[in-house]
Design an enzyme around this catalytic site. Structure first.
Site, PDB file in Angstrom:
ATOM      1  CB  SER A  64       4.244   6.102 -12.937  1.00 60.90           C
ATOM      2  OG  SER A  64       3.239   7.204 -13.325  1.00 60.90           O
ATOM      3  CG  ASP A 162       4.842  12.365  -7.756  1.00 66.91           C
ATOM      4  OD1 ASP A 162       3.729  12.294  -8.067  1.00 66.91           O
ATOM      5  OD2 ASP A 162       5.684  11.335  -7.921  1.00 66.91           O
ATOM      6  CG  HIS A 192       5.183  11.173 -11.638  1.00 63.91           C
ATOM      7  ND1 HIS A 192       4.948  10.374 -10.588  1.00 63.91           N
ATOM      8  CD2 HIS A 192       5.126  10.717 -12.531  1.00 63.91           C
ATOM      9  CE1 HIS A 192       4.639   9.487 -11.033  1.00 63.91           C
ATOM     10  NE2 HIS A 192       4.489   9.508 -12.390  1.00 63.91           N
TER      11      HIS A 192
END
Length: 221
Positions: A64, A162, A192
């Site tokens: 991330s 995502d 995500h």
């Protein structure tokens, strides 16, 4: 937050991991976090003997926002030419501050967990200015880099739902276009950080095996 992932990597691959406690935005905006990461990279290289680390096999990785920092760190390490990096592991990386402000390939992207509004807030906090502004450094948002030549081999993994899908796939294409060996893994129907929320799900295990294997191959070389 990443202790479990790091411990799994250490236990299964027998590697040394240095986890960076970098400063956080908005209290410490760019370039605090990336400079912290670079300082730790230099420290790791300098203390390789004490850590039982092979200086020729230092990889960098993150997920991330940490994946975004990893991509920026690869650029910084290339440009400063002080520490060789053998591999970059980018797990659903956050690469482009403009994501969510333009038309995306599917309206489903960013509907779950990490939304467009969350992304805008995070980039604003990190940059100290509106995302999408002119003059954002490539060391803040790796997608902004004009030249990707000479970067270490990469692995990019992301879910098909995502928010970062488009930017991650485009970044992978750009890496491959300049000859950077790049492996891409897209998990169908995954949002995500799906593997963090449901680590025992079959797709989470497939994803874990994918990037564990990529890192193992990188060190084997």
């Amino acid at each position: 937050m990443d202790d479990a992932r790091c411990r799994n990597l250490v236990n299964e691959l027998g590697i040394v991991i240095v986890s960076v406690d970098y400063r956080l935005a908005p209290e410490a905006p760019y370039p605090a976090a990336i400079e912290d990461c670079y300082a730790v990279l230099k420290w790791t290289h300098a203390n390789a003997d004490k850590l039982s680390v092979d200086r020729a096999r230092i990889a960098i990785g993150g997920d991330s926002a940490g994946g975004g920092l990893t991509a920026c760190l690869a650029l910084m390490a290339r440009d400063r030419a002080e520490v060789p990096v053998c591999f970059q592991l980018l797990i659903y990386p956050m690469l482009d501050d403009r994501t969510g402000t333009t038309v995306m390939s599917s309206p489903e992207l960013g509907k779950y967990i990490w939304t467009r509004s969350a992304n805008h807030y995070a980039w604003n906090a990190y940059l100290g200015q509106a995302p999408g502004s002119a003059g954002v450094s490539e060391y803040a948002a790796a997608f902004r880099a004009a030249d990707l030549h000479g970067l270490p081999p990469a692995y990019i993994g992301v879910g098909s739902l995502d928010l970062f899908l488009d930017e991650d796939l485009e970044y992978a294409k750009r890496l491959m276009a300049v000859g950077v060996p790049t492996e891409v893994c897209v998990i169908p129907g995954a949002y995500h950080v799906f593997d963090v929320f449901i680590p025992e799900a079959p797709l989470s295990k497939i994803f874990k095996n994918s990037y564990f294997s990529a890192l193992k191959r990188a060190f084997a070389k």
